[in-house]
Design an enzyme around this catalytic site. Structure first.
Site, PDB file in Angstrom:
ATOM      1  N   SER A  83      18.673 141.670  24.608  1.00 14.40           N
ATOM      2  CA  SER A  83      19.069 142.916  25.271  1.00 14.40           C
ATOM      3  C   SER A  83      18.533 142.962  26.693  1.00 14.40           C
ATOM      4  O   SER A  83      18.573 144.001  27.344  1.00 14.40           O
ATOM      5  CB  SER A  83      18.538 144.119  24.486  1.00 14.40           C
ATOM      6  OG  SER A  83      17.141 144.030  24.350  1.00 14.40           O
ATOM      7  N   HIS A  86      46.518 180.493  31.937  1.00 18.58           N
ATOM      8  CA  HIS A  86      47.617 179.574  31.566  1.00 18.58           C
ATOM      9  C   HIS A  86      48.203 178.885  32.804  1.00 18.58           C
ATOM     10  O   HIS A  86      49.378 178.501  32.798  1.00 18.58           O
ATOM     11  CB  HIS A  86      48.752 180.303  30.837  1.00 18.58           C
ATOM     12  CG  HIS A  86      48.290 181.220  29.745  1.00 18.58           C
ATOM     13  ND1 HIS A  86      48.239 180.849  28.436  1.00 18.58           N
ATOM     14  CD2 HIS A  86      47.825 182.498  29.800  1.00 18.58           C
ATOM     15  CE1 HIS A  86      47.789 181.866  27.701  1.00 18.58           C
ATOM     16  NE2 HIS A  86      47.516 182.870  28.521  1.00 18.58           N
ATOM     17  N   SER A 129      47.757 155.448  50.115  1.00 14.13           N
ATOM     18  CA  SER A 129      48.555 154.628  49.213  1.00 14.13           C
ATOM     19  C   SER A 129      48.959 153.370  49.967  1.00 14.13           C
ATOM     20  O   SER A 129      49.217 153.409  51.175  1.00 14.13           O
ATOM     21  CB  SER A 129      49.807 155.402  48.795  1.00 14.13           C
ATOM     22  OG  SER A 129      50.828 154.514  48.418  1.00 14.13           O
ATOM     23  N   LYS A 136      50.781 159.452  52.024  1.00 12.93           N
ATOM     24  CA  LYS A 136      49.919 159.928  50.951  1.00 12.93           C
ATOM     25  C   LYS A 136      48.456 160.045  51.338  1.00 12.93           C
ATOM     26  O   LYS A 136      47.906 159.224  52.045  1.00 12.93           O
ATOM     27  CB  LYS A 136      50.007 158.971  49.757  1.00 12.93           C
ATOM     28  CG  LYS A 136      51.371 158.961  49.124  1.00 12.93           C
ATOM     29  CD  LYS A 136      51.483 159.937  48.007  1.00 12.93           C
ATOM     30  CE  LYS A 136      50.971 159.273  46.744  1.00 12.93           C
ATOM     31  NZ  LYS A 136      51.099 160.170  45.611  1.00 12.93           N
ATOM     32  N   GLU A 142      39.750 162.866  40.993  1.00 15.54           N
ATOM     33  CA  GLU A 142      40.439 162.238  39.847  1.00 15.54           C
ATOM     34  C   GLU A 142      39.486 161.336  39.072  1.00 15.54           C
ATOM     35  O   GLU A 142      39.460 161.332  37.840  1.00 15.54           O
ATOM     36  CB  GLU A 142      41.613 161.390  40.337  1.00 15.54           C
ATOM     37  CG  GLU A 142      42.808 162.176  40.814  1.00 15.54           C
ATOM     38  CD  GLU A 142      43.865 161.241  41.397  1.00 15.54           C
ATOM     39  OE1 GLU A 142      44.868 161.012  40.725  1.00 15.54           O
ATOM     40  OE2 GLU A 142      43.670 160.748  42.531  1.00 15.54           O
ATOM     41  N   TYR A 179      12.736 152.079  11.928  1.00 14.69           N
ATOM     42  CA  TYR A 179      13.465 151.387  12.986  1.00 14.69           C
ATOM     43  C   TYR A 179      14.511 150.429  12.406  1.00 14.69           C
ATOM     44  O   TYR A 179      14.282 149.771  11.394  1.00 14.69           O
ATOM     45  CB  TYR A 179      12.485 150.605  13.885  1.00 14.69           C
ATOM     46  CG  TYR A 179      13.205 149.806  14.958  1.00 14.69           C
ATOM     47  CD1 TYR A 179      13.597 150.419  16.145  1.00 14.69           C
ATOM     48  CD2 TYR A 179      13.529 148.466  14.757  1.00 14.69           C
ATOM     49  CE1 TYR A 179      14.294 149.711  17.110  1.00 14.69           C
ATOM     50  CE2 TYR A 179      14.228 147.753  15.724  1.00 14.69           C
ATOM     51  CZ  TYR A 179      14.605 148.373  16.896  1.00 14.69           C
ATOM     52  OH  TYR A 179      15.298 147.680  17.846  1.00 14.69           O
ATOM     53  N   GLN A 234      18.896 149.181  19.208  1.00 19.75           N
ATOM     54  CA  GLN A 234      18.848 148.496  20.508  1.00 19.75           C
ATOM     55  C   GLN A 234      20.082 148.839  21.349  1.00 19.75           C
ATOM     56  O   GLN A 234      20.053 148.772  22.569  1.00 19.75           O
ATOM     57  CB  GLN A 234      18.762 146.991  20.267  1.00 19.75           C
ATOM     58  CG  GLN A 234      18.764 146.158  21.517  1.00 19.75           C
ATOM     59  CD  GLN A 234      18.360 144.729  21.225  1.00 19.75           C
ATOM     60  OE1 GLN A 234      17.202 144.448  20.971  1.00 19.75           O
ATOM     61  NE2 GLN A 234      19.315 143.817  21.257  1.00 19.75           N
TER      62      GLN A 234
END
Ligand code: ARG
Length: 463
Positions: free
Chosen positions: A24, A157, A278, A284, A291, A318, A323
């Protein structure tokens, strides 16, 4: 190939593929400074209790500090065969200072060591996040103060409902992020508990002083049950839940920014520095930042789900499954911090199109409720007034007019209760300022909410 600290009972080498699978280090190397700080405190506690000598302790502390420097200077070599950051540091210490290093692990296990490291890491990050949220909240309040006279349509709404102050809308997010900070603070109390000294699961036979270690590491409490200490990760789950809720709030404000920045709404202009273009459509200007924040909320929810699933049904104490906790935790911390940071920078730069907001507030029958309320003040029951206003809306729609554009004679055809004074209550300003109920959008209310919020944050930021 390094010999394993646990290699005593094994006669054959670990398969390479298993080494890679169980390692790890790529993830937990981030815990190095907490691991070293925890080891130093452990050393000092051992020498205070005469489990090791003072000389041995100071040799180890010096060695550990040197390893920290080496890691920070990029002079530390990582190796899958050493599994994790705990074994890397221990083996390096032995190499640097010799046999005395082997005493460091007295009265401790990697199980309580990793629990300690993770708690120290998450404590630091949670404190940081709470502070960052305070800065963000201050920015939101400052923006609200600047826009105390900006009127916008309020929606339900996503249909126009009633006009509100833009400041009131912003202050709703202040409330959300305040609760997020409070959730983080509550969570911090449960993170801030010292598990070291629980050893593998049952405690230790050495005369250790857990309270002393806790004092050295700035923990107000020590954990009460050794089995719980090494096997609980609910403090991470709780953090991830708090982070997820906070990301829900970020996703909502982001969605609003995306909508408001659209040509159809044109309520705001995103700063060039926070938008992208874009590659094919030259006109654009895309709201990629909000986003992405919206998208990243899904990532943090995923982290919460991972952690819940990792812990589900695990028997005490454990288990190696645990991990896997770090990836989710690090990812959520990094993502949440990045989102807070980007909002702190972006929000003050957003251009608010006051005129578009006001124009939008005057079109779309946002005064229909007030039209009905007017009749109620003249004695008509609310249900009748509601239906009368509904008919007036249908009539006005047919004429291509707004309610306030009807003539008094036209209004009177729906109810004789109308008189000239109706017109002044149908303006956005009047509609807003008549909503004086506590927590409503009247200018007076919002000004006092802003004052109160500033008081709260200034106190938080001072402490
Ligand atoms: N790398 C392990 C983890 O992150 C440390 C504890 C390992 N303990 C053990 N007995 N194998 O959970």
């Amino acid at each position: 190939m390094k010999s394993k600290p646990w290699g005593g009972r094994f006669s054959n080498k670990t398969d390479k593929i298993v080494e890679a699978f169980t390692s790890s280090i790529d993830t937990d190397k981030r815990l190095y400074s907490h691991d070293i700080e925890g080891s130093i405190a452990h050393c000092r506690m051992l020498s205070k209790g005469s489990v090791i000598t003072e000389d041995e302790a100071s040799l180890m502390v010096k060695g550990l500090l040197k390893i920290k420097k080496d890691i920070e200077g990029g002079r530390f070599k990582y190796d899958d065969s050493l599994e994790d950051i705990h074994m890397h540091i221990e083996e390096r210490l032995a190499k640097d200072i010799g046999k005395v290093a082997l005493k460091l692990h007295t009265g401790r296990s990697r199980n309580d060591q990793v629990a300690l490291d993770v708690r120290m890491y998450l404590r630091e990050e949670t404190q940081f996040i709470i502070r960052e949220l305070a800065i963000l909240r201050k920015i939101i309040v400052a923006l609200a103060k600047n826009h105390i006279n900006t009127i916008m349509p309020g929606y339900t709404h996503l249909q126009k409902a009633q006009p509100v102050l833009f400041a009131h809308h912003l202050m709703a997010y202040y409330e959300m992020f305040s609760r997020d900070a409070a959730r983080m603070s509550g969570c911090l109390e449960r993170i801030n508990v010292m598990p070291l000294g629980s050893a593998a699961l049952a405690g230790t036979t050495y005369p250790i002083d857990r309270n002393y270690t806790a004092k050295l590491l700035g923990f107000p409490l020590i954990s009460a049950n050794s089995m719980d200490s090494v096997s609980s990760r609910d403090f991470i789950i709780e953090f991830l839940a708090a982070a997820s809720i906070c990301m829900v709030h970020f996703s909502r404000i982001s969605e609003e920014l995306v909508i408001w920045a659209s040509n159809e709404f044109s309520f705001i202009g995103l700063p060039d520095a926070f938008a992208t273009g874009s590659s094919i459509m030259p006109q654009k200007k895309n709201p990629d930042v909000p986003e992405l924040v919206r998208g990243k909320s899904g990532r943090v929810f995923g982290d919460l789900m991972s952690m819940l699933s990792i812990m589900k049904s695990l028997p005490l104490a454990y288990n190696r499954d645990m991990q896997e906790d770090k990836r989710a935790m690090f990812d959520a911390v990094d993502t949440l911090k990045a989102c807070i940071e980007i909002y702190i920078k972006m929000l003050p730069e957003i251009k608010i199109n006051k005129d578009s907001m006001l124009r939008a507030s005057s079109i779309g029958f946002l005064n229909a409720t007030d039209f009905a309320d007017y009749l109620v003040t003249k004695g008509m029951p609310f249900r009748d007034a509601h239906s009368c206003a509904g008919k007036a809306v249908a009539f006005a729609l047919g004429k291509g007019k707004e309610l306030h554009e009807l003539s008094l004679a036209e209004m009177k055809s729906f109810s004789p209760l109308f008189s000239e004074d109706v017109f002044k209550i149908l303006t956005p300003e009047s509609m807003i300022n008549r909503r004086k109920s506590f927590g409503g959008t009247s200018t007076k209310n919002v000004i006092s909410a802003i004052k109160q919020a500033n008081k709260v944050i200034d106190k938080e930021l001072k402490s």
